[in-house]
Write an enzyme that holds these catalytic residues in place. Structure first.
Site, PDB file in Angstrom:
ATOM      1  N   CYS A 184     -57.496 -53.816  -8.381  1.00 44.66           N
ATOM      2  CA  CYS A 184     -57.855 -56.038  -7.316  1.00 44.66           C
ATOM      3  C   CYS A 184     -59.005 -55.229  -6.153  1.00 44.66           C
ATOM      4  O   CYS A 184     -59.335 -54.633  -6.304  1.00 44.66           O
ATOM      5  CB  CYS A 184     -56.735 -56.461  -6.483  1.00 44.66           C
ATOM      6  SG  CYS A 184     -55.812 -56.870  -7.838  1.00 44.66           S
ATOM      7  N   GLU A 207     -58.352 -56.139  -2.850  1.00 44.11           N
ATOM      8  CA  GLU A 207     -57.534 -55.138  -1.827  1.00 44.11           C
ATOM      9  C   GLU A 207     -57.740 -53.798  -2.191  1.00 44.11           C
ATOM     10  O   GLU A 207     -57.693 -52.982  -1.215  1.00 44.11           O
ATOM     11  CB  GLU A 207     -56.750 -55.761  -1.860  1.00 44.11           C
ATOM     12  CG  GLU A 207     -56.908 -57.298  -1.445  1.00 44.11           C
ATOM     13  CD  GLU A 207     -56.671 -58.980  -2.833  1.00 44.11           C
ATOM     14  OE1 GLU A 207     -57.277 -58.001  -3.449  1.00 44.11           O
ATOM     15  OE2 GLU A 207     -56.560 -59.317  -2.336  1.00 44.11           O
TER      16      GLU A 207
HETATM   17  N1  THU Z   1     -57.191 -60.313  -8.133  1.00 48.67           N
HETATM   18  C1  THU Z   1     -57.560 -59.199  -6.746  1.00 48.67           C
HETATM   19  O1  THU Z   1     -58.630 -59.275  -6.882  1.00 48.67           O
HETATM   20  N2  THU Z   1     -57.580 -60.351  -6.111  1.00 48.67           N
HETATM   21  C2  THU Z   1     -55.943 -60.646  -5.583  1.00 48.67           C
HETATM   22  O2  THU Z   1     -56.277 -61.512  -4.869  1.00 48.67           O
HETATM   23  C3  THU Z   1     -55.870 -61.594  -6.770  1.00 48.67           C
HETATM   24  C4  THU Z   1     -56.139 -61.362  -7.820  1.00 48.67           C
HETATM   25  C5  THU Z   1     -58.088 -59.869  -9.725  1.00 48.67           C
HETATM   26  C6  THU Z   1     -57.275 -59.523 -10.445  1.00 48.67           C
HETATM   27  C7  THU Z   1     -58.088 -59.663 -11.460  1.00 48.67           C
HETATM   28  O3  THU Z   1     -59.214 -58.870 -12.022  1.00 48.67           O
HETATM   29  C8  THU Z   1     -58.704 -61.224 -11.341  1.00 48.67           C
HETATM   30  O4  THU Z   1     -58.326 -61.875 -10.020  1.00 48.67           O
HETATM   31  C9  THU Z   1     -57.920 -62.724 -12.111  1.00 48.67           C
HETATM   32  O5  THU Z   1     -56.306 -61.736 -12.023  1.00 48.67           O
END
Ligand code: THU
Length: 130
Positions: free
Chosen positions: A50, A52
């Site tokens: 992610c 974050e």
């Molecule tokens: N994702 C993030 O990077 N941060 C979030 O807060 C929610 C989800 C990403 C993970 C994945 O690559 C995509 O969003 C779809 O879930």
């Protein structure tokens, strides 16, 4: 540059060919510097990370260990909210009252805190018997 601007700019660099859902995150460290991250997906889906987590990794690599403020942005119908794992990761480095701004690319914003995102979080206190 504001934290939201930093998250917005870096979002373009997300690697999200599978979900097509690009996320940008920006963290202001206690020392004032901004650390950014994006989601980085993988063909083996669970190996993706992610935005974050990327911003936290950049912060730690820069020598900062405390979070002062966070912003996250995606092209979502409502402002994007960190997943459960990222809430725990943020709680590792930021106090409960640290401001987290959830954003979408239409300009909608939700103001919350690390504590509100993860009530009852697991902490070191559970591991210590006095
Ligand atoms: N994702 C993030 O990077 N941060 C979030 O807060 C929610 C989800 C990403 C993970 C994945 O690559 C995509 O969003 C779809 O879930």
């Amino acid at each position: 540059m504001t934290l939201i601007d930093a998250a917005t700019r870096i979002r373009d660099r997300a690697y999200a060919p599978y979900s097509k859902f690009k996320v940008g995150a920006a963290i202001r460290g206690a020392g004032g510097d901004i650390h950014v991250g994006v989601n980085v997906e993988n063909v083996a889906y669970p190996e993706g990370t992610c935005a974050e987590a990327g911003a936290i990794a950049a912060m730690i690599a820069a020598g900062e260990t405390r979070i002062a403020e966070v912003a996250v942005i995606a092209d979502s119908p409502i402002p994007v909210s960190p997943c459960g794992g990222c809430r725990q990761k943020l709680a590792e480095f930021g106090d409960k009252d640290v401001k987290v701004t959830l954003c979408n690319t239409d300009g909608l914003r939700i103001q919350t805190t690390i504590g509100d995102l993860l009530p009852g979080s697991f902490t070191e206190d559970y591991m210590t018997r006095t």
